[in-house]
Scaffold this motif. Sequence first.
Motif, PDB file in Angstrom:
ATOM      1  N   THR A1312       0.869  -1.188   0.000  1.00 49.82           N
ATOM      2  CA  THR A1312       0.000   0.000   0.000  1.00 49.82           C
ATOM      3  C   THR A1312       0.894   1.222   0.000  1.00 49.82           C
ATOM      4  O   THR A1312       2.022   1.167   0.474  1.00 49.82           O
ATOM      5  N   ILE A1313       0.354   2.309  -0.511  1.00 47.19           N
ATOM      6  CA  ILE A1313       1.197   3.503  -0.570  1.00 47.19           C
ATOM      7  C   ILE A1313       1.318   4.090   0.830  1.00 47.19           C
ATOM      8  O   ILE A1313       0.460   3.896   1.689  1.00 47.19           O
ATOM      9  N   LYS A1314       2.396   4.830   1.038  1.00 44.32           N
ATOM     10  CA  LYS A1314       2.682   5.377   2.368  1.00 44.32           C
ATOM     11  C   LYS A1314       1.559   6.288   2.857  1.00 44.32           C
ATOM     12  O   LYS A1314       1.265   6.336   4.038  1.00 44.32           O
ATOM     13  N   ALA A1315       0.956   6.998   1.912  1.00 48.75           N
ATOM     14  CA  ALA A1315      -0.043   7.987   2.326  1.00 48.75           C
ATOM     15  C   ALA A1315      -1.243   7.322   2.994  1.00 48.75           C
ATOM     16  O   ALA A1315      -2.025   7.968   3.670  1.00 48.75           O
ATOM     17  N   LEU A1316      -1.383   6.001   2.776  1.00 52.05           N
ATOM     18  CA  LEU A1316      -2.533   5.322   3.377  1.00 52.05           C
ATOM     19  C   LEU A1316      -2.114   4.512   4.597  1.00 52.05           C
ATOM     20  O   LEU A1316      -2.858   3.656   5.056  1.00 52.05           O
ATOM     21  N   SER A1317      -0.900   4.770   5.106  1.00 52.66           N
ATOM     22  CA  SER A1317      -0.433   3.980   6.254  1.00 52.66           C
ATOM     23  C   SER A1317      -1.330   4.214   7.460  1.00 52.66           C
ATOM     24  O   SER A1317      -1.852   5.301   7.654  1.00 52.66           O
ATOM     25  N   THR A1318      -1.453   3.179   8.275  1.00 51.82           N
ATOM     26  CA  THR A1318      -2.170   3.343   9.551  1.00 51.82           C
ATOM     27  C   THR A1318      -1.163   3.080  10.669  1.00 51.82           C
ATOM     28  O   THR A1318      -0.055   2.616  10.412  1.00 51.82           O
ATOM     29  N   VAL A1326      -7.121  10.083  22.623  1.00 56.06           N
ATOM     30  CA  VAL A1326      -7.215  11.259  21.763  1.00 56.06           C
ATOM     31  C   VAL A1326      -5.815  11.729  21.415  1.00 56.06           C
ATOM     32  O   VAL A1326      -4.950  11.833  22.276  1.00 56.06           O
ATOM     33  N   LYS A1327      -5.596  12.052  20.131  1.00 56.69           N
ATOM     34  CA  LYS A1327      -4.264  12.500  19.708  1.00 56.69           C
ATOM     35  C   LYS A1327      -3.914  13.821  20.397  1.00 56.69           C
ATOM     36  O   LYS A1327      -4.809  14.620  20.689  1.00 56.69           O
ATOM     37  N   TRP A1888       2.766  17.190  15.845  1.00 59.56           N
ATOM     38  CA  TRP A1888       1.651  16.385  15.321  1.00 59.56           C
ATOM     39  C   TRP A1888       1.012  17.144  14.167  1.00 59.56           C
ATOM     40  O   TRP A1888       0.642  18.287  14.313  1.00 59.56           O
ATOM     41  N   SER A1889       0.879  16.463  13.012  1.00 64.37           N
ATOM     42  CA  SER A1889       0.364  17.194  11.856  1.00 64.37           C
ATOM     43  C   SER A1889      -1.130  16.932  11.699  1.00 64.37           C
ATOM     44  O   SER A1889      -1.691  16.068  12.357  1.00 64.37           O
ATOM     45  N   ARG A1890      -1.729  17.703  10.796  1.00 64.00           N
ATOM     46  CA  ARG A1890      -3.186  17.621  10.629  1.00 64.00           C
ATOM     47  C   ARG A1890      -3.655  16.255  10.154  1.00 64.00           C
ATOM     48  O   ARG A1890      -4.674  15.771  10.552  1.00 64.00           O
ATOM     49  N   ASN A1891      -2.877  15.643   9.232  1.00 65.71           N
ATOM     50  CA  ASN A1891      -3.427  14.427   8.609  1.00 65.71           C
ATOM     51  C   ASN A1891      -2.979  13.162   9.314  1.00 65.71           C
ATOM     52  O   ASN A1891      -2.647  12.184   8.696  1.00 65.71           O
ATOM     53  N   THR A1892      -2.945  13.213  10.652  1.00 65.97           N
ATOM     54  CA  THR A1892      -2.566  11.973  11.348  1.00 65.97           C
ATOM     55  C   THR A1892      -3.790  11.326  11.962  1.00 65.97           C
ATOM     56  O   THR A1892      -3.729  10.861  13.092  1.00 65.97           O
ATOM     57  N   ASP A1893      -4.914  11.311  11.262  1.00 63.75           N
ATOM     58  CA  ASP A1893      -6.083  10.703  11.902  1.00 63.75           C
ATOM     59  C   ASP A1893      -5.936   9.202  12.022  1.00 63.75           C
ATOM     60  O   ASP A1893      -6.402   8.607  12.976  1.00 63.75           O
ATOM     61  N   LYS A1894      -5.255   8.553  11.034  1.00 64.11           N
ATOM     62  CA  LYS A1894      -5.106   7.108  11.148  1.00 64.11           C
ATOM     63  C   LYS A1894      -3.695   6.728  11.546  1.00 64.11           C
ATOM     64  O   LYS A1894      -3.418   5.588  11.815  1.00 64.11           O
ATOM     65  N   ALA A1895      -2.766   7.675  11.452  1.00 59.85           N
ATOM     66  CA  ALA A1895      -1.364   7.338  11.680  1.00 59.85           C
ATOM     67  C   ALA A1895      -0.789   8.248  12.752  1.00 59.85           C
ATOM     68  O   ALA A1895      -1.397   9.242  13.125  1.00 59.85           O
ATOM     69  N   ASP A1896       0.390   7.909  13.232  1.00 57.51           N
ATOM     70  CA  ASP A1896       0.956   8.611  14.379  1.00 57.51           C
ATOM     71  C   ASP A1896       2.357   9.110  14.101  1.00 57.51           C
ATOM     72  O   ASP A1896       3.055   8.600  13.226  1.00 57.51           O
ATOM     73  N   THR A1911      11.645  14.055  14.267  1.00 56.46           N
ATOM     74  CA  THR A1911      10.601  13.060  14.538  1.00 56.46           C
ATOM     75  C   THR A1911      10.510  12.079  13.380  1.00 56.46           C
ATOM     76  O   THR A1911      10.946  12.371  12.267  1.00 56.46           O
ATOM     77  N   GLY A1912       9.916  10.938  13.679  1.00 54.20           N
ATOM     78  CA  GLY A1912       9.624   9.949  12.632  1.00 54.20           C
ATOM     79  C   GLY A1912       8.174   9.545  12.769  1.00 54.20           C
ATOM     80  O   GLY A1912       7.625   9.555  13.870  1.00 54.20           O
ATOM     81  N   ASP A1913       7.510   9.208  11.611  1.00 51.93           N
ATOM     82  CA  ASP A1913       6.081   8.901  11.727  1.00 51.93           C
ATOM     83  C   ASP A1913       5.695   7.692  10.879  1.00 51.93           C
ATOM     84  O   ASP A1913       6.519   7.100  10.199  1.00 51.93           O
ATOM     85  N   ASP A1914       4.420   7.365  10.956  1.00 51.28           N
ATOM     86  CA  ASP A1914       3.920   6.189  10.232  1.00 51.28           C
ATOM     87  C   ASP A1914       3.940   6.378   8.723  1.00 51.28           C
ATOM     88  O   ASP A1914       3.807   5.428   7.975  1.00 51.28           O
ATOM     89  N   PHE A1915       4.057   7.626   8.251  1.00 53.65           N
ATOM     90  CA  PHE A1915       4.113   7.849   6.806  1.00 53.65           C
ATOM     91  C   PHE A1915       5.524   7.694   6.269  1.00 53.65           C
ATOM     92  O   PHE A1915       5.768   7.914   5.093  1.00 53.65           O
TER      93      PHE A1915
END
Length: 1974
Positions: A1312-1318, A1326-1327, A1888-1896, A1911-1915
């Motif tokens: 799956t593409i990175k942008a869809l990572s969970t 709550v984030k 923490w960025s805006r589009n981290t609803d599914k990822a951290d 920092t490092g993230d799920d994307f």
Amino acid sequence: MADRTAPNCHLRLEWVYGYRGHQCRNNLYYTAAKEIVYFVAGVGVVYNTREHKQKFYLGHNDDIISLALHPERVLVATGQVGKEPYICVWDSYTVQTVSILKDVHTHGIACLAFDLEGQCLVSVGLDSKNTICVWDWRRGKVLAAAPGHTDRIFDISWDLYQPSKLVSCGVKHIKFWSLCGNALTPKRGVFGKTGDLQTILCLACAKDEVTYSGALNGDIYVWKGINLMRTVQGAHGSGIFSMNACEEGFATGGRDGCVRLWDLNFKPITVIDLRETDQGYKVARGENSRGLSVRSVCWRGDHILVGTQDSEIFEIVVHDRNKPFLIMQGHCEGELWALAVHPTKPLAMTGSDDRSVRIWSLIDHALIARCNMEEPIRCAAVSTDGIHLALGMKDGSFTVLRVRDMTEVVHIKDRKEAIHELKYSPDGAHLAVGSNDNSVDIYGVVQRYKKVGECIGSTSFITHMDWSTDSKYLQTNDGSGRRLFYRMPSGKEVTNREELKLVQWATWTCVLGPEVNGIWPKYSDINDINSVDANFNNQVLVTADDYGLVKLLRYPCVKKGAKFKKYLGHSAHITNARWSHDYQWVVTIGGADHSVFQWKFVPERKSKEALHIAPQEILADSNSEESDSDQSDVPEMDSEIEQETQLTYRRQVYKEDLPQLKEQCKEKHRATAMKKRERAPGSGVKLHFIHGYRGYDCRSNLFYTQTGEIVYHVAAVGVVYNRQQNTQRFYMGHDDDILCLALHPLKDFVATGQVGRDSSIHIWDTEMLKPMSVLKGFHQLGVCALDFSADGKRLASVGLDDNHTIVLWDWRKGEKLSAMRGSKDKIFVVKINPYLPDKLITAGVKHMKFWHKAGGGLIGRKGNMGKTETMMCAVYGWSEEMVFSGTCTGDICIWRDMFLMKTVKAHDGPVFSMHALEKGFVTGGKDGIVALWDDTFERCLKTYAIKRAVLAPGSKGLLLEDNPSIRAISLGHGHILVGTKNGEILEVDKSGPITLLVQGHMEGEVWGLATHPHLPLCATVSDDKTLRIWDLSPSHCMLAVRKLRKGGRCCCFSPDGKALAVGLNDGSFIIVNADTLEDLVSFHHRKDIISDIRFSPGAGKYLAVASGDSFVDIYNVMSSKRVGVCKGCLNYITHLDWDRRGKLLQVNTSAKEQFFFEAPRGKRQTIPATEVEKIDWSTWTCVLGTFVEGIWPVISEVTEVTAACLSNDRKVLATGDDLGYIKLFRYPVKGKYAKFKRYVAHSTHVTNVRWTHDDSLLVTVGGGDTCLMIWAHEPEGHREIRQCDSEESDIESEDDGGYDSDVTRENEINYTIKALSTNMRPMTGVKPHLQLKEPSVDERPPVSRALPQPEKLQTNNVGKKKRPIEDLVLELVFGYRGNDCRNNVHYLNEGTDIIYHTASVGIVLNLTTSCQSFYVEHSDDILCLTINQHPKFPNVVATGQVGDIGDMSATSPSIHVWDAMTKQTLSVLRCFHAGGVCSVSFSATGKLLLSVGLDPEHTVTIWKWQEGAKVASWIGHTQRIFVAEFRPDSDTHFVSVGIKHVRFWTLAGRALLSKKGVLSTLEDARMQTMLSVAFGANNLTFTGTISGDVCVWKEHILVRIVAKAHTGPVFTMYTTLRDGLIVTGGKERPSKEGGALKLWDQELKRCRAFRLETGQIIDCVRSVCRGKGKILVGTRNAEIIEVGEKNAACNILVNGHMDGPIWGLGTHPSRDVFLSAAEDGTVRLWDIPEKKMLNKVNLGHPAHTISYSPEGDMVAIGMKNGEFIILLVTSLKIWGKKRDRRSPIQDIRFSPNSRYLAVGSNECAVDFYDLTLGPQLNRINSCRDIPSFVMQMDFSADSNYVQISTGAYKRLVYEVPSGKQVTEQSYIDRITWATWTSVLGDEVVGIWSRNTDKADVTCACVSHSGLNIVTGDDFGMVKLFDFLCPEKFAKHKRFLGHSAHLTNVRFTNGDRFVVSAGGDDRSLFVWRCVHAPH
């Protein structure tokens, strides 16, 4: 009887008043000739202001909404709206089309722009994705396309200073695009703090990457690169609609009515305010007026053009800028409905919803007066004396004005609803006013318009009115379609129709009434005609309708569906049309397009004069003769042609549908598939001879080849016939009926077109019978006509779809050059002009058209003849403009250009074929005559009649009748070749004798077939009412024929061969003498068809006759009596067989029932299946029963097995079915779905199959294709391996292809593409950026006595000046993707460098310096890599990546082609391989690239990578394909391997043809999963299998198996180009003899094994490459090893973790080394300066975390099983270990004073250990009440506290070592931390960025200086922030490269480097920190 042809006069567009300013922008320019170009409605206008002349471009068929000017300013591109909108590029000088661009956009084309050179055109669609498309407009080809934006795009422009860069803007966005390969990649403009994010309306590009754009609020935004640099505020008062760049600077125009000029640096020069002009629209605009709004500006030299919203065009001279000239005006907003013409002067009056009334001079083409009213105007009328002008308003009132000064006479309001029509009486006394209140009021003119009467008969609104000439009557039409009459002026309705018979009408503008019936199509009750006006003088009628058509018809036209001429121009509905007072002009007005069109009326003139008027070019013909009249004026159609036009060639099931149907059926049959199935038979058949030629519905399909052979077609076969040897060779590439054939001018190639859902055209050579090119993807249903150009490069084809699409191809490239809808009716011929290959003609039913190519389209014009006849054939003559066509009436039409010069009578009945010679022509017709003509068709030189009398003795058959209809004719070798409708091919000698060469049955199905009991003969009987005897010996001819009174469906020889029984279709049957074919006896007992007939075996005493009415009659042959009837069947009987003794009959019926009857009485028997097997059957032709169960296919719902026949040796059963397949099975065929051999030659259903008496031949007949085919039977053993044996079975064998864990994992992996990572950790809560802050307890007073807040972080490098980090640069990558990718390590530059990849980075490693360099343009993980081995492309690499769906957007899968040394991207190929690209391979010349996708179809695609053009694409396999590689010596052949799959592919033109590997040649070979491929000389291919064998293939046939080349799967093979040696790599345990790496000779016979000294128990090689004396190996364990060929020495070049994620990361406190701990159970020590791995420790368990002690002498490791270990660094000895927990240890930390060890685990606890107590490691305390698992821990600088981040997004602080929680915030705020690795806490909420609803955000680390946090993230992103960052969504820099899920990130000592650890990619990235300067 009125003439029903179209009128001979016509209209010519003379002037258009108006300009489209609404909803369009930037659509007004100066051309090079200083003319002005713009558009109105559907017309492009070129206006010469000096001469006041207009030219029109009429190539569009709907509203034009966009326009662009070519940089040379002669060509114009315009785009239109519509369901299938197209773009026209046209010449503004000649107003002719240059190119048509179509088939990409939907809805409409919103913007257009040419690039600087003018080679490319970019367009933006109005579809939901606002697709952007870049065209090579001259060729009509799409270069790239991509979704533009989710919202509307308003403007697009090429950057004129940087090649292949574009900018687009629109609703709330601006995007900067770069074009590379076929990929358009956007970057969004960053508004930042400089300006507000808002809608951008227009833009212009300047140098140095500067872009100027106009915004909605009137500001100008200035961009540098993608960043907003500055704004020019308040440039305009409101939105800036248009911006135009020229040499002097920029001009902008806005909604505020101003035009501003700016210099080149965007400094203001001047303002021109158009609101202050005295001209134009400001006059009394009412309160709600919008003011003037500029929509378009164009600045050229000292002139400025301005177009406004209100349809005005101003021209301004710069030095006199306060005096703008108004050079064009029109009506603006709202609909335009009112039109009246002056009764005596050439004036037209119009009134509109914009409330203005205007008077136009038709002579001066100018507006001469205007006046604004209070209300919208809906209709107008001028009094008879021309003094008063009456206007009907929308509010129900009407106003009368004086014409001369526009002053008001009266204003009367008697109605509420709109006035739709008003008219003065001819005597001028009354005015009739019709309203939407359903009534007409009559007013007296002289009585100051007093109301004198009213007409109230209508029940609906009034639409049209006319007065009688004596002013005594009025007729009205209303909305309900009623026509009423009233007496005037009282308004009483007239009901007595007699009274009206004599009434003469003064005008006729009504749409109802007998005189105008013809304006309505035949069967319609629609009311879409808005206006009519009759011209009584010339007896013509003009109509205007809702579709924007102006039509001219004869008046009166009484019959519905009259013929007309039609004119396009208005786009949508035309509201009104009127003749001028002297009938010189027609004026029409458009409702929505606000425009007024003035047409010149050209009355009937001599056609000679008309010749000089070039017909105007319109895509739909201007003078179309479409009509629906009941009596057509075309003569009765010839019966043959009639039949032919009705053939549709539709199929219930097309062969293309089979794979899908099979898939659907497979599910049901999974179970049966597991059983062992019957093998295919050993013997095969080969097509030997075909009796048949397709003449009954095809023409001109018979030619001599170069070598004098004859080529033609029948069924699905192209036949090359050698007349000297009487042999045939076959082209078998088609799988359904061939319908047309064309010969290449060199006579060595042939093109054939077939029936099919997506029908294909094959171009093949007549010598080798191999396809050169296959063209598909354009024609539906079938291809009915073909022609090569004279130079042989182009091919024209016509499809059978409803529009009979015409396509022009570059056939070798397989490229479609142009396409266009041909005609609704059938087209019979297409011919390319031999002198000008851009021109062609088509001829067909009522159709003769002359075409020329324009870009991607064709422009057609109808031939100019009175009424077009049906044309059957056409050829070009001796010059480019001469064309000759043959009609269905027997005439030859002679054309010059498109004008009919004369006709010559040539034949009785249709002329079906003609052929041009050097000096003359030859024609053939239905009359059976061949005629030779001179070169002008003046004289007929000679005729030949085709008669039996002149048949030469050497003929191969008999003529069925004299003068057969001739369908094909061609000359060569001193002969005339003739093909007839009856299926005969004849050769006519110039001196007269005729030789018959080949013949077959005529039209009608052939069902009956019987072979002679002991001679090589067979008999056939057909629906063509003939019985024929054929010789099967080498003479191949028809021996005898007899006509029958009815068609027949069956026949049978008696056992002695003397008699022949024939069953007929009327229920009778006859027995004839087999030699003379004379009747012996005949019977007629049944009504239905006789379906099968059989003599009993032995003496042939009985004859069984089966009929369609479900009986079998048994006759005694000698006594000629019926002796028995078999009853009991319920359905049509299909098959009969006798047993050997002649006592038992077996019967099959159409309902699939099987019955047995006893002979001769016919008593029904019930026989159990077990007994049936024991019966000895004399013949077996039945299709039911256990013996033949396996012959029924999986998809038996759609196809029937129609015939079967068992060979006489009882070994092979042949069957024929509805799909045209002949199949051979091994008999008996027990068990379902047996394997078989399959042959395609028949096109549709095979009706019968029979073996000859000695099994040497198989004879088959086809139903629809009328063919008799003879197949030679080749028994087992002595047959050469050949192409056409396809071994198939309907179910893939389920015997598995083998199993291996690595293969299974690779197959099942889901990318799956990175942008869809969970998120990777199971977080809850709550984030942080969504949590509400609790206010802290003591918010300190602003001034305080308290101590200053202590530092958050203890900084280690105090003393030096601290410098923040500005940037990170990728320095090193430790890792290689070997576990699920293969063939991805290669040598470069003679072995000095190697290239490989991991994550999304391509890595080039220099072996001498160990330096790495990186290619980082991929946006997601790389899955495959290959290098170009051609010397012309050194160091060219292709890499393919993961992607989402293939929608061509930036997340689509793509392939990058790049230079390994410079890292420059050469091309980006966006592809439709949804999911990703899993294999890439370059062709031998290096110009083509092959790619394979992970999409469900596993598509295979071939690219020209330099152009970014897709050459061909096809479905690969239902399951995963692992590798596809080009043969090293070829650009057209490649092989793909995968799960139970090996396929051999050929690229022919643009089509991919493939063959499955055939295994049956080797006993017990089964299809395994194939993993790798290599090549040898002479077409050898080697494939490595999952079992360790290597298969050796010759062509596509398996010839040998190298058993156990490796003990495990052979994952990789490499063919060395220089010496042909082959390297294989596999999976096996190292042993003395073998290894996982082997080097073989060219034939794969001898090998040498190498051992990889890696210390692994099993070596698994995933990639091999051979250089000079070295072999490069990539392993599953992420190592890359170089092996010396001579000494077998191994050198490990690259190391990496083999399984991830890498969880633990620890950097050394004082040196540049670091440790990593991973899931693979190893801890590794890496050295950054040395760029290598120093050491590794195998722990035996997955490790999770690792940490150095503060002094760097100890290391603590936490394991996944809850254990932790402490090692001493120097000796790597274990100092202590402990396991107090059962779940993974997540983090482990030494306290800064080295006293305590904190261990955090998944059990929601942190344990403390005191290290001073020695290595027993007893727990001294722990922190409890932690809400979730522990993620990260940090000690305070004084070792007294620990902070913990948890899986619930909560950060907690505890005391050490007591384990008490600290809750008081103010206390926590004062702690100074030793390290900070937490992702939680108010201090870091900004990470923490805006589009981290599914990822951290998964990990973080603050630098030692305390100034930055990384920092490092799920994307998979590494981000660099300033520390602290308490503001949400803080600014940062992001760094890409990792795959999804970063697990850990750390600074090394002194902040020199950042190390990041990857989860999915198992790689370690080392980034160098760039510090800010002091």
